[in-house]
Design an enzyme around this catalytic site. Structure first.
Site, PDB file in Angstrom:
ATOM      1  N   HIS A   7      -5.626  -3.689 -10.422  1.00  0.00           N
ATOM      2  CA  HIS A   7      -6.058  -2.308 -10.594  1.00  0.00           C
ATOM      3  C   HIS A   7      -5.463  -1.734 -11.862  1.00  0.00           C
ATOM      4  O   HIS A   7      -4.473  -2.241 -12.385  1.00  0.00           O
ATOM      5  CB  HIS A   7      -5.636  -1.448  -9.395  1.00  0.00           C
ATOM      6  CG  HIS A   7      -4.159  -1.446  -9.147  1.00  0.00           C
ATOM      7  ND1 HIS A   7      -3.524  -2.459  -8.462  1.00  0.00           N
ATOM      8  CD2 HIS A   7      -3.180  -0.572  -9.491  1.00  0.00           C
ATOM      9  CE1 HIS A   7      -2.229  -2.211  -8.396  1.00  0.00           C
ATOM     10  NE2 HIS A   7      -1.989  -1.066  -9.016  1.00  0.00           N
ATOM     11  N   CYS A  44       4.694   3.169  -7.846  1.00  0.00           N
ATOM     12  CA  CYS A  44       4.418   1.985  -8.664  1.00  0.00           C
ATOM     13  C   CYS A  44       3.883   2.461 -10.016  1.00  0.00           C
ATOM     14  O   CYS A  44       3.583   3.637 -10.183  1.00  0.00           O
ATOM     15  CB  CYS A  44       3.426   1.051  -7.975  1.00  0.00           C
ATOM     16  SG  CYS A  44       1.746   1.684  -7.840  1.00  0.00           S
TER      17      CYS A  44
END
Length: 697
Positions: free
Chosen positions: A65, A199
């Site tokens: 992603h 993250c």
């Protein structure tokens, strides 16, 4: 999520055998639907995110992603691989692969939907349903939530608050081991944990880690409340919830925002994937710390915003090994020392330039200073520089200890560094003193202390005990051996001549150009400055300093020259950076080449190292000397054999420029917006012309 994934974005027979091929196959479906405008640019962004941390998860899941300016709207593509594709998970290849594409400026609503998917992936029933889906439309409907959701999802998608209530109800019936208190007039309350997950992109791992911790908490009868610091922003935990917590779990791969809120509590600090793969272990670890009374070091004395982490931990990556931490501890000391080196060295060099090399024998300006005499001003500059240089070893030791143990490490670190100077242990002694000081403070902080005494620990007990221990070790135990080693190294440098000196110059040139201002570069630079950090440096030490500065100037000057003579090999942004690189290189700022090395490391870094080695070797061979630790071409008047010194720099610049041009010329010409590497494959390191380079979120 109805617009985010359709049957056209699902491939139930994904045949790719590598993660790059899998990402390409799914991205091509996005391009076909107009969701992605530039396939190669988007894949470069995906690769950049993958390089930060593998996106494979235990349980056969891969979630490549990124956020990219090449994405027109938030999009999700799903592929199912029979053979599996390796995305770096510990338990093997992934058979369920989700490619998540978010625009660079995605709105909060879409990112919230993506986070909901990330939470669903932690549900075994949901992933089992995807593995058994018979056609693409059914799989897309399941992901969109149009099929009956597996048990438990309804609560999970409503956010952390609903989960917290469920956990509280489940946990109130029994006493959790390690519980620290009881509710008034009622049964013992469960152990309470607050957690933060984050993250680099804040899309997938952030929310999967939160879900995993919450699920593990339910299983163990522990209350877990999670603050997800994702791309959609974050909602701060209620201060009352934090205050009532018995422990903290920080699972992150980027800095935790407002970390000081969690100071003074038992804390487990780890990477985000650890929370996904082994949440039960993290919960057990924080309960063990609570049972031992072990809290964060900054609870009583840390600076605002520290959250109990040391300066190195606050600025570094989570889950780093000891080697990486050791390097950062040393770099912490070096980074604080460098300004003293630059200021002191340049002042001493100016003193020599104005008053000649006999100025070091001038009397103290306190006793003799004539306002109208140049020699008096030269002596003043020289003596101020000497005072600044006297701080080098104490500052090095003090801030190595600071990087390890925060402010409590400063006192023993400075004391140990000063002792290193007293016993002539030099920089080696400073390094040892800094590491010993940090270790001693950390050891003291692990000793259980009654709450009544915690207030005097940072101002009395820790400075007193740590300074005494470090002083004893430096004076009595290790000081003399280190001083002997320092003396031996100095004698070896003074004895260098001929081929040995040239080889040393080449080695230092390689180191200066290896990471362009990074740890290896700093090691070479510190080695050189250590030699001239005395009132009367040796000829060999000044040659080494000259070679190091010359080699450090090569990469940015070479990149500037390459963008001038072969501009077509570089994109517009690089050509613009090339203009600035002229000034940066001339000023001895090696970091001026970093944008070029980051975009094309396999061509730029080796070329720079070769040129740096040539310059370092030639500088040593020509016998060029330098008393100033910085300044670039602006301190040429202070250089011995200045013309040959400039020849050495020019030779290295030409070599690096030629190699970069040749290596870049071997690539296939750039077409459109994609860059091709050798052999026709896409080179993810080559930047897209005019495109914004991916950065960590």
């Amino acid at each position: 999520m109805s617009d985010m994934i359709t049957a056209d974005l699902v491939d139930l027979d994904l045949s790719a055998d590598t993660k790059e091929a899998a990402a390409r196959a799914l991205a091509e479906r996005m391009v076909a639907l107009g969701r992605v405008t530039d396939l190669e640019g988007f894949l470069a962004d995906v690769a950049a995110r993958e390089a930060q941390m593998p996106t494979g998860l235990d349980g056969g899941i891969g979630i490549p992603h990124c956020r990219s300016e090449h994405v027109t709207e938030p999009t999700l593509a799903f592929g199912r691989s029979a053979a599996g594709v390796d995305f770096g998970a510990a338990d093997g290849p992934a058979d369920l692969i989700f490619l998540i594409a978010a625009p660079a400026g995605a709105d909060d609503a879409h990112l919230t939907i993506l986070s909901s998917l990330a939470r669903q992936l932690m549900n075994a029933e949901f992933t089992a349903a995807l593995r058994s889906a018979g056609d693409a439309a059914a799989a897309a409907a399941l992901i969109r939530g149009e099929e009956p959701a597996p048990a438990g999802d309804a609560a999970e998608e409503t956010g952390d608050t609903a989960d917290t209530g469920a956990v509280s109800a489940a946990a109130s019936a029994e006493t959790a081991p390690g519980s620290t208190g009881q509710d008034s007039g009622g049964p013992a309350r469960p152990f309470r944990i607050v957690a933060v997950t984050s993250c680099p992109t804040g899309i997938a791992h952030t929310y999967m880690a939160a879900e995993s911790l919450e699920n593990a908490g339910r299983e163990e009868g522990v209350e877990v409340v999670v603050e997800t610091q994702g791309s959609a922003g974050f909602t701060r935990l209620d201060p009352a919830v934090i205050a009532a917590a018995d422990g903290v779990i920080l699972a992150h791969d980027v800095a935790v925002r407002e970390k000081d809120r969690f100071a003074g509590k038992p804390t487990v600090d780890t990477g985000v994937k650890a929370a996904i793969n082994r949440p039960g272990e993290l919960i057990g670890e924080v309960r063990d710390k609570a049972a031992r009374g072990e809290v964060t070091a900054a609870a009583a004395d840390g600076p605002a915003g520290s959250g109990g982490a040391t300066p190195v931990e606050r600025g570094g990556e989570s889950g780093e090994g000891y080697g990486a931490k050791l390097r950062k501890w040393l770099m912490s000391g070096v980074s604080y020392m460098v300004p003293f080196v630059a200021a002191g060295g340049l002042l001493i060099a100016l003193g020599f330039a104005i008053g000649g090399y006999e100025i070091n024998k001038a009397p103290s300006v306190m006793d003799h200073f004539v306002w109208t005499q140049a020699d008096s001003w030269a002596a003043l500059l020289f003596q101020i520089g000497g005072v600044a240089f006297a701080f080098l070893v104490p500052v090095l030791a003090g801030y190595i200890a600071y990087g390890m143990a925060d402010r409590p490490g400063l006192v023993p670190g400075f004391v140990g560094g000063s002792i290193a100077l007293t016993i002539n242990a030099g920089f080696l002694g400073g390094l040892a003193a800094g590491l010993i000081s940090g270790a001693v403070v950390l050891a003291i902080q692990r000793v259980p202390i009654p709450k009544a005494l915690r207030g005097i620990m940072p101002v009395v007990v820790i400075p007193l005990v740590s300074a005494a221990v470090v002083g004893f070790l430096m004076f009595v135990v290790i000081g003399k051996p280190i001083a002997s080693a320092q003396e031996g190294m100095t004698d070896w440098l003074n004895g260098l001549s001929g081929a040995n000196a040239v080889l040393l110059g080449a080695l230092l040139g390689l180191m200066m150009c290896f990471d362009l201002g990074g740890p290896v570069n700093k090691v070479a630079y510190t080695f050189a400055t250590a030699g001239i950090a005395v009132a009367s440096p040796s000829d060999s030490a000044m040659k080494i300093m000259a070679a190091v500065m010359a080699a450090g100037m090569v990469p940015p000057l070479a990149m500037a020259l390459a963008t001038t003579v072969r501009g077509r090999l570089f994109n517009a942004a690089e050509r613009e950076n090339g203009k600035a690189a002229w000034v940066l290189g001339a000023s001895f700022i090696s970091e001026g080449a970093i944008p070029f090395a980051a975009a094309d490391p396999l061509r730029v870094i080796p070329s720079s190292m070769v040129g740096g080695a040539v310059t370092g070797a030639l500088s040593m061979a020509f016998g060029a000397t330098l008393r100033a630790p910085h300044g670039g071409i602006f301190v040429v008047p202070l250089i011995g054999n200045p013309l040959l010194y400039l020849v050495a720099i020019a030779a290295g610049v030409c070599v690096t420029t030629a190699l970069v041009i040749v290596l870049k010329g071997l690539r296939k010409p750039v077409t459109g917006t994609s860059a091709q590497g050798p052999g026709g494959g896409t080179d993810p390191s080559a930047p897209t012309p005019g495109a914004k380079q991916p950065v960590a979120a």
